[in-house]
Design an enzyme around this catalytic site. Structure first.
Site, PDB file in Angstrom:
ATOM      1  N   THR A  55      80.864  75.844  49.260  1.00  0.00           N
ATOM      2  CA  THR A  55      80.550  75.298  47.933  1.00  0.00           C
ATOM      3  C   THR A  55      79.067  75.451  47.621  1.00  0.00           C
ATOM      4  O   THR A  55      78.690  75.778  46.500  1.00  0.00           O
ATOM      5  CB  THR A  55      80.976  73.822  47.829  1.00  0.00           C
ATOM      6  OG1 THR A  55      82.382  73.743  48.078  1.00  0.00           O
ATOM      7  CG2 THR A  55      80.665  73.239  46.470  1.00  0.00           C
ATOM      8  N   CYS A  56      78.228  75.244  48.627  1.00  0.00           N
ATOM      9  CA  CYS A  56      76.775  75.343  48.427  1.00  0.00           C
ATOM     10  C   CYS A  56      76.370  76.765  48.060  1.00  0.00           C
ATOM     11  O   CYS A  56      75.549  76.978  47.164  1.00  0.00           O
ATOM     12  CB  CYS A  56      76.043  74.897  49.691  1.00  0.00           C
ATOM     13  SG  CYS A  56      76.460  73.221  50.216  1.00  0.00           S
TER      14      CYS A  56
END
Length: 168
Positions: A55-56
């Protein structure tokens, strides 16, 4: 206790891997005082649980990179990506994401500064140790003006678009 709007950021140090030597910054790992870096500046800071994580890397950091110009037009002087990773990992992640000149990759390798913010995230059960909660904050001259902390591992309120809307 978690920082809140109106609080002055606590004193502390962060590290950044510098690629190009400048006055006062040598190539490699450099340690900076948060107070010195935030003095007289408006800074958008977003915290992530870890460099190179899905996600990052796929959504959170790219959103700030895509919105760099829009944030600058709103008066933001700098954008920082903040994580409990070592400075070398943060430097490598920044190179991988091509953030040079746009996003400063700030490392809190031991999580000391993260704990002082009250934004630690215990991921020991998953083998990831102490990490940083996913968050965004707008700091003006060292004072918290906006703060968004995610619930768990979600990315719903700390994204660049949300911060842009909030800045007005």
């Amino acid at each position: 206790m978690t920082i809140k709007v109106g609080d002055k950021l606590p004193e502390g140090k962060v590290k950044e891997f510098i690629e190009i030597e400048t006055a006062g910054c040598s190539i490699g790992a450099n340690t900076f005082s948060v107070q010195d870096l935030t003095r007289g500046k408006k800074i958008a800071i977003f915290g992530v649980p870890g460099a190179f994580t899905p996600t990052c890397s796929e959504r959170h950091l790219p959103g700030y990179l895509e919105n760099f110009d829009a944030l600058r037009r709103k008066g933001v002087d700098e954008i920082w990506c903040f994580a409990v990773n070592d400075v070398f990992v943060m430097g490598a992640w920044g190179r991988d994401q091509k953030v040079a000149g746009k996003i400063r990759m700030m490392a809190d390798g031991s999580g000391t500064y993260t704990r002082s913010l009250g934004l630690e995230y215990d991921l020991n059960a998953g083998g990831l140790g102490l990490r940083c909660q996913r968050f965004s904050v707008l700091v003006d001259d060292g004072v918290v003006k906006l703060l968004n902390v995610e619930n768990g591992g979600k990315l719903a309120v700390s994204d660049a678009q949300t911060l842009l809307r909030q800045i007005g």
